[in-house]
Write a protein that holds these residues in place. Sequence first.
Motif, mmCIF file in Angstrom:
data_model
loop_
_atom_site.group_PDB
_atom_site.id
_atom_site.type_symbol
_atom_site.label_atom_id
_atom_site.label_comp_id
_atom_site.label_asym_id
_atom_site.label_seq_id
_atom_site.Cartn_x
_atom_site.Cartn_y
_atom_site.Cartn_z
ATOM 1 N N PRO A 272 -4.815 8.958 21.646
ATOM 2 C CA PRO A 272 -3.395 9.039 21.297
ATOM 3 C C PRO A 272 -2.888 7.669 20.861
ATOM 4 N N GLY A 273 -2.128 7.678 19.771
ATOM 5 C CA GLY A 273 -1.585 6.445 19.216
ATOM 6 C C GLY A 273 -2.410 5.867 18.079
ATOM 7 N N ASP A 274 -3.633 6.346 17.893
ATOM 8 C CA ASP A 274 -4.425 5.876 16.747
ATOM 9 C C ASP A 274 -3.721 6.274 15.458
ATOM 10 N N ILE A 275 -3.769 5.409 14.470
ATOM 11 C CA ILE A 275 -3.063 5.618 13.208
ATOM 12 C C ILE A 275 -4.075 5.745 12.075
ATOM 13 N N ARG A 276 -3.861 6.725 11.225
ATOM 14 C CA ARG A 276 -4.677 6.900 10.023
ATOM 15 C C ARG A 276 -3.748 6.967 8.816
ATOM 16 N N ARG A 277 -4.238 6.451 7.705
ATOM 17 C CA ARG A 277 -3.467 6.461 6.451
ATOM 18 C C ARG A 277 -4.288 7.186 5.399
ATOM 19 N N PHE A 278 -3.667 8.117 4.708
ATOM 20 C CA PHE A 278 -4.326 8.901 3.664
ATOM 21 C C PHE A 278 -3.514 8.816 2.380
ATOM 22 N N ASP A 279 -4.210 8.811 1.256
ATOM 23 C CA ASP A 279 -3.546 8.898 -0.045
ATOM 24 C C ASP A 279 -3.797 10.302 -0.582
ATOM 25 N N ALA A 280 -2.805 11.174 -0.415
ATOM 26 C CA ALA A 280 -2.962 12.565 -0.848
ATOM 27 C C ALA A 280 -2.977 12.693 -2.356
ATOM 28 N N SER A 281 -2.551 11.633 -3.079
ATOM 29 C CA SER A 281 -2.586 11.715 -4.536
ATOM 30 C C SER A 281 -4.018 11.685 -5.052
ATOM 31 N N THR A 282 -4.961 11.212 -4.231
ATOM 32 C CA THR A 282 -6.352 11.115 -4.687
ATOM 33 C C THR A 282 -7.223 12.261 -4.199
ATOM 34 N N GLY A 283 -6.729 13.057 -3.267
ATOM 35 C CA GLY A 283 -7.528 14.182 -2.776
ATOM 36 C C GLY A 283 -6.896 14.824 -1.557
ATOM 37 N N PRO A 284 -7.468 15.943 -1.134
ATOM 38 C CA PRO A 284 -6.894 16.698 -0.023
ATOM 39 C C PRO A 284 -7.009 15.979 1.323
ATOM 40 N N LEU A 285 -6.103 16.330 2.220
ATOM 41 C CA LEU A 285 -6.157 15.842 3.593
ATOM 42 C C LEU A 285 -7.193 16.653 4.357
ATOM 43 N N LEU B 66 -0.697 23.110 -1.790
ATOM 44 C CA LEU B 66 0.176 24.019 -2.538
ATOM 45 C C LEU B 66 1.042 23.217 -3.506
ATOM 46 N N ALA B 67 1.570 22.084 -3.058
ATOM 47 C CA ALA B 67 2.360 21.213 -3.945
ATOM 48 C C ALA B 67 1.507 20.738 -5.118
ATOM 49 N N ARG B 68 0.260 20.401 -4.848
ATOM 50 C CA ARG B 68 -0.645 19.966 -5.917
ATOM 51 C C ARG B 68 -0.858 21.103 -6.922
ATOM 52 N N ALA B 69 -1.104 22.307 -6.410
ATOM 53 C CA ALA B 69 -1.347 23.466 -7.278
ATOM 54 C C ALA B 69 -0.119 23.808 -8.115
ATOM 55 N N LEU B 70 1.060 23.608 -7.556
ATOM 56 C CA LEU B 70 2.304 23.917 -8.266
ATOM 57 C C LEU B 70 2.758 22.779 -9.180
ATOM 58 N N GLY B 71 2.049 21.654 -9.122
ATOM 59 C CA GLY B 71 2.407 20.512 -9.961
ATOM 60 C C GLY B 71 3.606 19.732 -9.470
ATOM 61 N N VAL B 72 3.929 19.817 -8.166
ATOM 62 C CA VAL B 72 5.086 19.095 -7.639
ATOM 63 C C VAL B 72 4.700 17.984 -6.657
ATOM 64 N N LEU B 73 3.402 17.739 -6.498
ATOM 65 C CA LEU B 73 2.974 16.635 -5.639
ATOM 66 C C LEU B 73 3.289 15.335 -6.358
ATOM 67 N N PRO B 74 4.041 14.435 -5.734
ATOM 68 C CA PRO B 74 4.366 13.169 -6.398
ATOM 69 C C PRO B 74 3.100 12.405 -6.793
ATOM 70 N N SER B 75 3.201 11.584 -7.822
ATOM 71 C CA SER B 75 2.032 10.836 -8.302
ATOM 72 C C SER B 75 1.534 9.856 -7.243
ATOM 73 N N ARG B 76 2.412 9.448 -6.354
ATOM 74 C CA ARG B 76 2.011 8.642 -5.191
ATOM 75 C C ARG B 76 2.500 9.370 -3.953
ATOM 76 N N CYS B 77 1.549 9.761 -3.103
ATOM 77 C CA CYS B 77 1.881 10.505 -1.889
ATOM 78 C C CYS B 77 0.973 10.005 -0.767
ATOM 79 N N VAL B 78 1.550 9.213 0.115
ATOM 80 C CA VAL B 78 0.796 8.564 1.189
ATOM 81 C C VAL B 78 1.214 9.159 2.529
ATOM 82 N N ILE B 79 0.212 9.470 3.342
ATOM 83 C CA ILE B 79 0.472 10.058 4.646
ATOM 84 C C ILE B 79 0.047 9.084 5.733
ATOM 85 N N TYR B 80 0.928 8.874 6.689
ATOM 86 C CA TYR B 80 0.608 8.142 7.905
ATOM 87 C C TYR B 80 0.529 9.172 9.020
#
Length: 160
Positions: free
Chosen positions: A78-91, A111-125
């Motif tokens: 618990p408390g470990d942090i991961r960072r993902f760039d969803a613009s480059t591939g799936p989580l 679903l956002a990617r398939a619908l074309g509404v995923l922002p060009s930069r989408c970062v997940i913490y």
Amino acid sequence: MSTGADSAREGPRIIVLCIGNPQRGDDAAGRAVARALRALLVDVEIIEEEGEATRVLARLEVADVAYIVDACVFGAKPGDIRRFDASTGPLPRAAFGASTHGIGLAEALELARALGVLPSRCVIYAIEGGTFDIGAPMSPAVAAAVAVVADRLRVDILGE
């Protein structure tokens, strides 16, 4: 004629979408990051949501850049942090698949990617949670991670 509000929107629309349920222990991490960020970032739209897929999609479709904060379950401490760039591939679906709304963050982003509404930069913490019981407090390790993620987001967004 341009007003101050108009000129604030001339650049890319950046949102920070902080997901979580404040009544479910460590699932409140995203919402706690939102509160911490409001003191650090005044010109960025900080949004709190519980994670329902259609609400996430509605937020993403109007953003040019999105940062998302959510609790996850990877099996780490618990408390470990991961960072993902969803613009480059799936989580990884295993870590973000569980949701009280039937569709997890990974599926909502695909679903956002398939619908074309995923922002060009989408970062997940993602902050590893340990307890998600109703009425439980946030664990000390996750509460400490909230401040770290808020600072990392500030650096990411402001480029410092």
